[in-house]
Design a protein around this motif. Structure first.
Motif, mmCIF file in Angstrom:
data_model
loop_
_atom_site.group_PDB
_atom_site.id
_atom_site.type_symbol
_atom_site.label_atom_id
_atom_site.label_comp_id
_atom_site.label_asym_id
_atom_site.label_seq_id
_atom_site.Cartn_x
_atom_site.Cartn_y
_atom_site.Cartn_z
ATOM 1 N N PRO A 66 60.779 76.266 19.210
ATOM 2 C CA PRO A 66 60.392 76.283 17.796
ATOM 3 C C PRO A 66 59.446 75.145 17.445
ATOM 4 O O PRO A 66 59.264 74.840 16.274
ATOM 5 N N TYR A 67 58.838 74.495 18.443
ATOM 6 C CA TYR A 67 57.976 73.359 18.200
ATOM 7 C C TYR A 67 56.572 73.652 18.718
ATOM 8 O O TYR A 67 56.368 74.525 19.560
ATOM 9 N N ARG A 68 55.623 72.886 18.228
ATOM 10 C CA ARG A 68 54.271 73.023 18.745
ATOM 11 C C ARG A 68 54.245 72.650 20.220
ATOM 12 O O ARG A 68 55.027 71.825 20.680
ATOM 13 N N GLU A 69 53.317 73.276 20.936
ATOM 14 C CA GLU A 69 53.276 73.133 22.392
ATOM 15 C C GLU A 69 53.237 71.681 22.829
ATOM 16 O O GLU A 69 53.952 71.270 23.742
ATOM 17 N N TYR A 70 52.436 70.856 22.132
ATOM 18 C CA TYR A 70 52.280 69.480 22.583
ATOM 19 C C TYR A 70 53.522 68.629 22.322
ATOM 20 O O TYR A 70 53.672 67.555 22.904
ATOM 21 N N PHE A 71 54.440 69.102 21.451
ATOM 22 C CA PHE A 71 55.632 68.321 21.150
ATOM 23 C C PHE A 71 56.883 68.848 21.850
ATOM 24 O O PHE A 71 57.902 68.157 21.922
ATOM 25 N N ALA A 72 56.819 70.038 22.390
ATOM 26 C CA ALA A 72 58.030 70.693 22.911
ATOM 27 C C ALA A 72 58.736 69.858 23.971
ATOM 28 O O ALA A 72 59.965 69.745 23.969
ATOM 29 N N HIS A 73 57.986 69.262 24.883
ATOM 30 C CA HIS A 73 58.632 68.494 25.946
ATOM 31 C C HIS A 73 59.271 67.228 25.389
ATOM 32 O O HIS A 73 60.355 66.818 25.823
ATOM 33 N N ALA A 74 58.621 66.600 24.414
ATOM 34 C CA ALA A 74 59.200 65.408 23.794
ATOM 35 C C ALA A 74 60.508 65.749 23.087
ATOM 36 O O ALA A 74 61.471 64.976 23.131
ATOM 37 N N ALA A 75 60.553 66.917 22.444
ATOM 38 C CA ALA A 75 61.789 67.348 21.775
ATOM 39 C C ALA A 75 62.903 67.548 22.789
ATOM 40 O O ALA A 75 64.075 67.230 22.521
ATOM 41 N N GLU A 76 62.555 68.062 23.954
ATOM 42 C CA GLU A 76 63.543 68.235 25.022
ATOM 43 C C GLU A 76 64.074 66.876 25.484
ATOM 44 O O GLU A 76 65.287 66.695 25.693
ATOM 45 N N LEU A 77 63.192 65.907 25.614
ATOM 46 C CA LEU A 77 63.600 64.583 26.078
ATOM 47 C C LEU A 77 64.469 63.863 25.052
ATOM 48 O O LEU A 77 65.331 63.066 25.431
ATOM 49 N N GLU A 78 64.237 64.122 23.767
ATOM 50 C CA GLU A 78 65.087 63.513 22.739
ATOM 51 C C GLU A 78 66.564 63.789 23.006
ATOM 52 O O GLU A 78 67.418 62.917 22.828
ATOM 53 N N ARG A 79 66.855 65.004 23.422
ATOM 54 C CA ARG A 79 68.257 65.396 23.635
ATOM 55 C C ARG A 79 68.868 64.714 24.854
ATOM 56 O O ARG A 79 70.091 64.680 24.995
ATOM 57 N N LEU A 80 68.020 64.189 25.742
ATOM 58 C CA LEU A 80 68.511 63.535 26.956
ATOM 59 C C LEU A 80 68.532 62.019 26.842
ATOM 60 O O LEU A 80 69.120 61.344 27.681
ATOM 61 N N ALA A 81 67.905 61.491 25.815
ATOM 62 C CA ALA A 81 67.738 60.045 25.695
ATOM 63 C C ALA A 81 69.051 59.349 25.362
ATOM 64 O O ALA A 81 69.895 59.881 24.636
ATOM 65 N N THR A 82 69.212 58.160 25.896
ATOM 66 C CA THR A 82 70.347 57.312 25.525
ATOM 67 C C THR A 82 69.960 56.356 24.402
ATOM 68 O O THR A 82 70.826 55.848 23.693
ATOM 69 N N THR A 208 53.419 59.500 21.902
ATOM 70 C CA THR A 208 52.514 59.177 20.807
ATOM 71 C C THR A 208 51.863 60.467 20.332
ATOM 72 O O THR A 208 51.772 61.448 21.080
ATOM 73 N N GLU A 209 51.399 60.448 19.091
ATOM 74 C CA GLU A 209 50.868 61.683 18.517
ATOM 75 C C GLU A 209 49.620 61.393 17.710
ATOM 76 O O GLU A 209 49.528 60.375 17.015
ATOM 77 N N ALA A 210 48.648 62.318 17.807
ATOM 78 C CA ALA A 210 47.438 62.263 16.997
ATOM 79 C C ALA A 210 47.265 63.626 16.333
ATOM 80 O O ALA A 210 48.209 64.410 16.259
ATOM 81 N N VAL A 211 46.060 63.931 15.875
ATOM 82 C CA VAL A 211 45.829 65.195 15.187
ATOM 83 C C VAL A 211 45.959 66.354 16.168
ATOM 84 O O VAL A 211 45.200 66.458 17.128
ATOM 85 N N SER A 212 46.971 67.202 15.953
ATOM 86 C CA SER A 212 47.194 68.397 16.772
ATOM 87 C C SER A 212 47.270 68.092 18.266
ATOM 88 O O SER A 212 46.869 68.908 19.098
ATOM 89 N N SER A 213 47.774 66.916 18.602
ATOM 90 C CA SER A 213 47.930 66.576 20.014
ATOM 91 C C SER A 213 49.025 65.531 20.151
ATOM 92 O O SER A 213 49.289 64.756 19.224
ATOM 93 N N GLY A 214 49.673 65.538 21.290
ATOM 94 C CA GLY A 214 50.698 64.547 21.578
ATOM 95 C C GLY A 214 50.629 64.170 23.043
ATOM 96 O O GLY A 214 50.164 64.950 23.880
ATOM 97 N N HIS A 215 51.097 62.971 23.366
ATOM 98 C CA HIS A 215 51.011 62.492 24.738
ATOM 99 C C HIS A 215 52.319 61.828 25.138
ATOM 100 O O HIS A 215 52.836 60.967 24.411
ATOM 101 N N LEU A 216 52.844 62.220 26.284
ATOM 102 C CA LEU A 216 53.989 61.561 26.884
ATOM 103 C C LEU A 216 53.477 60.593 27.940
ATOM 104 O O LEU A 216 52.735 60.989 28.842
ATOM 105 N N LEU A 217 53.865 59.347 27.817
ATOM 106 C CA LEU A 217 53.387 58.307 28.720
ATOM 107 C C LEU A 217 54.565 57.763 29.513
ATOM 108 O O LEU A 217 55.586 57.380 28.925
#
Length: 261
Positions: A66-82, A208-217
């Motif tokens: 249910p998330y934009r493509e560039y954020f989907a993986h970050a949303a998945e990682l949120e659930r795994l984060a301590t 990090t996130e910018a206009v219509s884009s996100g980056h996992l570092l």
């Protein structure tokens, strides 16, 4: 993936070396604990000669998110984060948003959106907020620029409710919040939203996130530098106690304003 890897005669560590991730990551992919990013899925296809199956699987999983493509993986990682630490320069972080505030953010981004589409976006956002209600929730710390309190998203009533929600989360000891006041002036990462995530047994990641884009570092040197910048932000921000007072004062200002309209 495990079957194809073993058919290729590779250990998890060997496959990880070839696609530039750790063997532990490969193990998490195989156990469906984490989803590989698109470029990693493509490299796995290349090494295992799997005719694009992992790229197609990635695209299907992302399409169902249910998330934009560039954020989907970050949303998945949120659930795994301590532990999750965020800096928000202008907008309340998604995990802390009320339904009404989220609606106004989405509507501001797309003023012609249908109610059906808005409903889907809001549902996805509210599903994420449940993370902080779980017994196993991550430690959560956010630094909010004072602009977050002063930009009247949705008007006084919506803002009064949103800031009251932030104060309630603090009082419940669900989150730690600090406000970076306008008086702090120039500071690290000015204007740049960032989310730092730590995990039980894998390296930390920064989103990090910018206009219509996100980056996992996850490059270690870069992640350490960003962690240092975040530590500086916390040092120059108001204390959690003073920040709570600022949030509650701003909420009261909005309530008074709402009562006069």
């Amino acid at each position: 993936m495990k079957r194809r890897r073993e058919d290729a005669g590779l250990t998890q560590a060997e496959l990880g070396l070839r696609v530039f991730v750790s063997g532990g990551y490969i193990g998490q992919f195989e156990q469906a604990i984490r989803k590989p990013q698109l470029d990693v899925a493509q490299r796995i296809d290349g090494v295992l000669r799997s005719d694009g199956i992992f790229e197609r699987l990635w695209r299907k999983l992302i399409k169902d998110q249910p998330y934009r493509e560039y954020f989907a993986h970050a949303a998945e990682l949120e659930r795994l984060a301590t532990e999750i630490c965020e800096y928000a320069p202008a907008v309340v972080p998604g995990l802390l948003q009320t339904r009404e505030y989220a609606r106004e953010v989405f509507l501001g981004n797309n003023p012609l959106a249908t109610e059906e589409y808005l409903g889907e976006l809001i549902k996805g956002r509210m599903d994420r907020t449940r993370l902080l209600k779980d017994a196993t929730r991550p430690t959560y710390w956010a630094v909010l620029h004072e602009a977050v309190l002063r930009i009247a998203v949705g008007g006084p009533t919506v803002m009064a409710g949103q800031l009251a929600h932030l104060a309630a989360l603090v009082h419940e000891r669900t989150v730690v919040l600090q406000v970076l006041p306008f008086a702090a002036g120039a500071h690290p990462e000015m204007g740049k939203m960032m989310k730092l995530m730590d995990f039980e047994d894998t390296p930390p990641t920064v989103y990090t996130e910018a206009v219509s884009s996100g980056h996992l570092l996850d490059e270690p040197t870069l992640v350490r530098r960003i962690h240092s910048s975040y530590d500086l932000l916390r040092a120059i921000a108001s204390s959690p106690e003073a920040s709570l007072a600022m949030i509650e004062s701003a909420a009261e200002d909005y309530r008074r304003c709402a009562g006069t309209t």
